[in-house]
Each structure stands twice: as C-alpha cells, then as structure tokens.
Write a protein that holds these residues in place. Sequence first.
Motif, PDB file in Angstrom:
ATOM      1  N   TRP A 151       5.376  69.088  34.395  1.00  0.00           N
ATOM      2  CA  TRP A 151       5.245  70.297  35.242  1.00  0.00           C
ATOM      3  C   TRP A 151       4.180  71.225  34.389  1.00  0.00           C
ATOM      4  N   LYS A 152       4.474  71.189  33.085  1.00  0.00           N
ATOM      5  CA  LYS A 152       3.565  72.047  32.396  1.00  0.00           C
ATOM      6  C   LYS A 152       2.084  71.911  32.291  1.00  0.00           C
ATOM      7  N   GLU A 153       1.661  70.652  32.427  1.00  0.00           N
ATOM      8  CA  GLU A 153       0.370  69.894  32.626  1.00  0.00           C
ATOM      9  C   GLU A 153       0.020  70.404  33.944  1.00  0.00           C
ATOM     10  N   ARG A 154       0.935  70.444  34.999  1.00  0.00           N
ATOM     11  CA  ARG A 154       0.224  70.522  36.244  1.00  0.00           C
ATOM     12  C   ARG A 154       0.004  72.181  36.177  1.00  0.00           C
ATOM     13  N   THR A 155       0.702  73.177  35.366  1.00  0.00           N
ATOM     14  CA  THR A 155       0.296  74.343  35.461  1.00  0.00           C
ATOM     15  C   THR A 155      -0.894  74.678  34.754  1.00  0.00           C
ATOM     16  N   ASN A 156      -1.148  74.002  33.816  1.00  0.00           N
ATOM     17  CA  ASN A 156      -2.413  74.092  32.984  1.00  0.00           C
ATOM     18  C   ASN A 156      -3.554  73.735  33.700  1.00  0.00           C
ATOM     19  N   LEU A 157      -3.545  72.838  34.613  1.00  0.00           N
ATOM     20  CA  LEU A 157      -4.544  72.308  35.306  1.00  0.00           C
ATOM     21  C   LEU A 157      -4.609  73.000  36.802  1.00  0.00           C
ATOM     22  N   ASP A 158      -4.120  74.378  36.941  1.00  0.00           N
ATOM     23  CA  ASP A 158      -4.166  74.842  37.922  1.00  0.00           C
ATOM     24  C   ASP A 158      -5.582  75.295  38.473  1.00  0.00           C
ATOM     25  N   SER A 159      -6.160  75.777  37.530  1.00  0.00           N
ATOM     26  CA  SER A 159      -7.688  76.466  37.711  1.00  0.00           C
ATOM     27  C   SER A 159      -8.669  75.026  38.487  1.00  0.00           C
ATOM     28  N   VAL A 160      -8.108  73.929  38.282  1.00  0.00           N
ATOM     29  CA  VAL A 160      -9.164  72.872  38.790  1.00  0.00           C
ATOM     30  C   VAL A 160      -8.224  72.011  40.114  1.00  0.00           C
ATOM     31  N   LEU A 161      -7.259  72.698  40.638  1.00  0.00           N
ATOM     32  CA  LEU A 161      -6.606  72.080  41.615  1.00  0.00           C
ATOM     33  C   LEU A 161      -7.063  72.742  42.938  1.00  0.00           C
ATOM     34  N   SER A 162      -7.175  71.897  44.014  1.00  0.00           N
ATOM     35  CA  SER A 162      -7.523  72.592  45.532  1.00  0.00           C
ATOM     36  C   SER A 162      -6.510  73.226  45.918  1.00  0.00           C
ATOM     37  N   ASN A 163      -6.873  74.260  46.954  1.00  0.00           N
ATOM     38  CA  ASN A 163      -5.510  74.894  47.585  1.00  0.00           C
ATOM     39  C   ASN A 163      -4.728  73.971  48.355  1.00  0.00           C
ATOM     40  N   ASP A 164      -5.048  72.745  48.994  1.00  0.00           N
ATOM     41  CA  ASP A 164      -4.064  71.984  49.332  1.00  0.00           C
ATOM     42  C   ASP A 164      -3.834  70.672  48.637  1.00  0.00           C
ATOM     43  N   VAL A 165      -3.835  70.842  47.210  1.00  0.00           N
ATOM     44  CA  VAL A 165      -3.355  69.709  46.348  1.00  0.00           C
ATOM     45  C   VAL A 165      -2.120  69.074  46.641  1.00  0.00           C
ATOM     46  N   LYS A 166      -1.961  67.678  46.771  1.00  0.00           N
ATOM     47  CA  LYS A 166      -0.864  67.022  46.842  1.00  0.00           C
ATOM     48  C   LYS A 166      -0.377  66.538  45.388  1.00  0.00           C
ATOM     49  N   ILE A 167       0.929  66.742  45.218  1.00  0.00           N
ATOM     50  CA  ILE A 167       1.461  66.443  43.852  1.00  0.00           C
ATOM     51  C   ILE A 167       2.609  65.354  44.082  1.00  0.00           C
ATOM     52  N   MET A 168       2.350  64.485  43.143  1.00  0.00           N
ATOM     53  CA  MET A 168       3.627  63.328  42.959  1.00  0.00           C
ATOM     54  C   MET A 168       4.063  63.025  41.763  1.00  0.00           C
ATOM     55  N   PRO A 169       5.289  63.197  41.119  1.00  0.00           N
ATOM     56  CA  PRO A 169       6.231  63.867  41.980  1.00  0.00           C
ATOM     57  C   PRO A 169       6.274  65.119  42.409  1.00  0.00           C
ATOM     58  N   CYS A 170       6.790  65.647  43.504  1.00  0.00           N
ATOM     59  CA  CYS A 170       6.652  67.035  44.011  1.00  0.00           C
ATOM     60  C   CYS A 170       7.898  67.647  43.651  1.00  0.00           C
ATOM     61  N   LYS A 171       9.158  67.046  42.818  1.00  0.00           N
ATOM     62  CA  LYS A 171      10.442  67.785  42.557  1.00  0.00           C
ATOM     63  C   LYS A 171      11.151  66.786  41.449  1.00  0.00           C
ATOM     64  N   GLY A 172      11.873  67.629  40.752  1.00  0.00           N
ATOM     65  CA  GLY A 172      12.569  66.919  39.639  1.00  0.00           C
ATOM     66  C   GLY A 172      14.087  67.719  40.117  1.00  0.00           C
ATOM     67  N   ILE A 173      15.308  66.684  39.967  1.00  0.00           N
ATOM     68  CA  ILE A 173      16.679  67.131  40.383  1.00  0.00           C
ATOM     69  C   ILE A 173      17.321  66.868  38.998  1.00  0.00           C
ATOM     70  N   LEU A 174      18.026  68.097  38.697  1.00  0.00           N
ATOM     71  CA  LEU A 174      19.010  67.791  37.386  1.00  0.00           C
ATOM     72  C   LEU A 174      20.205  67.451  37.780  1.00  0.00           C
ATOM     73  N   LYS A 175      20.630  66.177  37.439  1.00  0.00           N
ATOM     74  CA  LYS A 175      22.031  65.708  37.891  1.00  0.00           C
ATOM     75  C   LYS A 175      22.859  65.623  36.606  1.00  0.00           C
ATOM     76  N   ALA A 176      24.090  65.781  37.037  1.00  0.00           N
ATOM     77  CA  ALA A 176      25.379  65.816  35.908  1.00  0.00           C
ATOM     78  C   ALA A 176      26.452  64.949  36.486  1.00  0.00           C
ATOM     79  N   CYS A 177      27.443  64.502  35.392  1.00  0.00           N
ATOM     80  CA  CYS A 177      28.431  63.835  36.010  1.00  0.00           C
ATOM     81  C   CYS A 177      29.604  63.890  34.637  1.00  0.00           C
ATOM     82  N   ALA A 178      30.641  63.898  34.671  1.00  0.00           N
ATOM     83  CA  ALA A 178      31.825  63.619  33.535  1.00  0.00           C
ATOM     84  C   ALA A 178      32.022  62.117  33.392  1.00  0.00           C
ATOM     85  N   MET A 179      32.016  61.908  32.074  1.00  0.00           N
ATOM     86  CA  MET A 179      32.281  60.371  31.763  1.00  0.00           C
ATOM     87  C   MET A 179      33.400  60.201  30.627  1.00  0.00           C
ATOM     88  N   SER A 180      33.937  59.311  30.567  1.00  0.00           N
ATOM     89  CA  SER A 180      34.788  58.645  29.617  1.00  0.00           C
ATOM     90  C   SER A 180      33.873  57.760  28.716  1.00  0.00           C
TER      91      SER A 180
END
Length: 420
Positions: A230-259
């Motif tokens: 995500w940080k490197e995607r931001t650093n590359l912002d100046s060379v990305l096109s307006n309709d750039v496709k990004i993969m992965p497009c999202k990250g989801i932080l998940k959690a659970c309680a465990m023994s």
Amino acid sequence: MDRWVLQLDREGTIFYSTAPKWISHPTADADLGVPDGAQIDWCDHWKQCVWFVQEKGLSLSQEEEIHLHASHNETAISYNLTKQSSRKEIIKCRAPHVSNSLFLSPERIGIYGDPEWRLSLLSAAQKILQGKDSYSCVVADDSVFLTILIAKLSKVSQVISLFPGLQDGAKYLQAIADANDSLIDRVKVVNKRSCLTMEDTQQRKVDLLIAEPYYYGNDGMLPWQNLRFWKERTNLDSVLSNDVKIMPCKGILKACAMSLPDLWKSRCCLDKVEGFDHSAVNSILGASGEIPSPQDSPFLPFFIWQCGRVEELSGRETVMEFEFTKPISLCRGQAKIELTKPGVCHGLVFWIEWVMDEEESIVISTGPDKRYWKQGVKLLATPKAIETNDATRGSKASCTIEASFDPSHGELTVHHIFAP
C-alpha cells in the motif's frame, strides 16, 4: 532429518536431545490413543535440519539397508545417501550443483506448490487483464510467479518487476526462460531504492499495478508488514494512470479469540530461574503471560498450526479494511467478537485477507487454518475462562476490539475489553 543429542556429563548418563517429541513419543497425539485430559508435552525451543533427497527421492524396500554419510568443514555439513541393490550395484543420491537458484523458505515453496493458491492468482490475473489488449504492468513485490504469469497471459504487455528484496530474481527469470525455450523479452527488472520514473516505464503511464503481496525476508514478520504494498502504491502515484487497475484492491484485517495453552505457557514472564533473576529479558523474548500491569503484551508472529493445542472460541470478525485503490492513510476499526464455545481464551489472533478483484469474488486468506502464513498473536496477561452459554441468561461473553493502523511507522495498535 538432523538433530543434536548432547552428552552433559563425563560418565555418559545424562543426555539432552533436540529431537521433536514425536520421535521418542510417537503416540503424543490425541488421535493415536492419548487419554482425555492427559498432559501432552510441547515445546518450540529447537528447530531441526531437514535434508531433502534430490529429484524423485530414493526408492526403498522393507528391511533394505541404506547408508548415510556425513562430512563437514568449518561452517557446513554435507550428506551423501547410498543403498545397495539386489544386483550389488551402489545407487547414490547426492545434491547436484544448481546455479541461478532461489533460496526461499519452506512456506514459500509450499505456497508455490499449492494448486488452490495458484488457481486463485491465475483467475485474478485473467480477470484483471480483461478489457484491454496491452498493459504497462508493474509487479511491485518479489513475486516471481506473478511476473511469469502476466508475461505468459498477455504477450503484448510490458512487465516491470521491482524485486525489492529478491536480488537474484532477474537471473532466475532468465534461467526459467532458457529452460522453457522462451525469452521473456517483455519483462524488465528494475532494482532501485527510489521510486520509478517515467523514464523507467518508457514514458508510459502504469495502468496495472499488482502484487501477491509477498516481500522476501518478511516471512517471519507480522501479517500487516505486507501492507508495504500500500505504501509503495502511494509512492508510485505519479506514474500511475487515472484508470489504473490494482491487485489486490483491498486488505481486510480479521480477528478471532483462541485457546492457546501451550503457546501462552511458553511466553510467560520469567522471574527467577535457579536463583537467578531473568526478568530483564522479558521484553526481548516477547513475554506476554503474567505480564505486570500496566505493561501491554506485544504482537507476536506465529504459525498457529505449529502452536500445540489450539482451538477457535469465536467467529472470525472484520476489524478494519485497507483500500489500496486510494493512497495510504490512517485507518481505524472496531469489532465485537462473541465467544461461542466454552473454554479458556489465551489470546486474540489477527490476520489479513487479500481481496484480489473488485467484485470480491477472489479472496486469499492467511487465517489460522492456513499453513503457509504467520498470524499476529496478542496473548492475554491472564487467560479468560469462558463458561458454557446459558440461553436463559440472555447474554454471551464477548470481546470488543478497537484497532488503528498508523502508516508513518506501519504499526497496528489494538485495545480490547472482555465482557461480561
């Protein structure tokens, strides 16, 4: 598999072994007849050395004799395995010299050999390449797999691979090309610490930015360290096109309680051992159990499946989301986890699920049931006993999690409260 057996006394009556427990106690598994409630030994103090027989291995018959020869110099041990066939021929198996090799962790090799993972990336790559004949594609991480895949699927696209940590990536790509009678002439490897410029992209805006994400050397780190993408995607912002496709497009932080009784016990604070005060090393060792207030336990990276006895006591809840289509920013999230099983909760486990496409139909999970990724574990100072749910009481034990991600230092901060 190699391990040390140390003789501790001159008489040869006291030995210390670094062998895994299953070698001397093959029945140390509940499925193999250990009575309910029996104490099962578990430790994570030693790793063993595994030497793989090359090619297809060495075929053996029952009661056949083999010979393992070991030799060493000042820094390394080498092995040679032989057997004698019925025709009195000596069959040898030794490691050949391999050039242009990639030295990857066993988990990374396991991922590359996982057909489900490969199919997910193949489907995601095919999907993102639809709608346009030619792309200017940047592979932002150390993924050799994605570099080869995009070059194969889109034979008119230009692929730029950064390989920020995998310094031998370019040599390996050339070896792959030579071995398959093909030239990856559309792949350009750019090793530079500063950001890409339009000169690097041949004055063409990048319209496809992809990653697994995987960074060489991050295998033992916490899951959100791969938000480096995500940080490197931001650093590359100046060379990305307006309709750039990004993969992965999202990250989801998940959690659970465990023994996690074995892991919690192994991470208890040290006080005095044989009369010596060892408390000074608690922070270095990442001590969590019985940590004195108001200290907070650290996040620890672990393969949950390697942590002895484990059990999920709750559902898997979303804590926060990271939108890679937008520049990196401060993120906050909250989740309420209901503990649905009776038991003893020793900690919270966190991981990231990578959403590969905009429709969210292709998701790569790195959760506790996955063997190739480490999860982030936050152990409790004092385990929380969870009673059997009583429908007449109208309430369930729960844990409220508040989390924030600060991009300035890449750390995740978590606060949790159990109720009732």
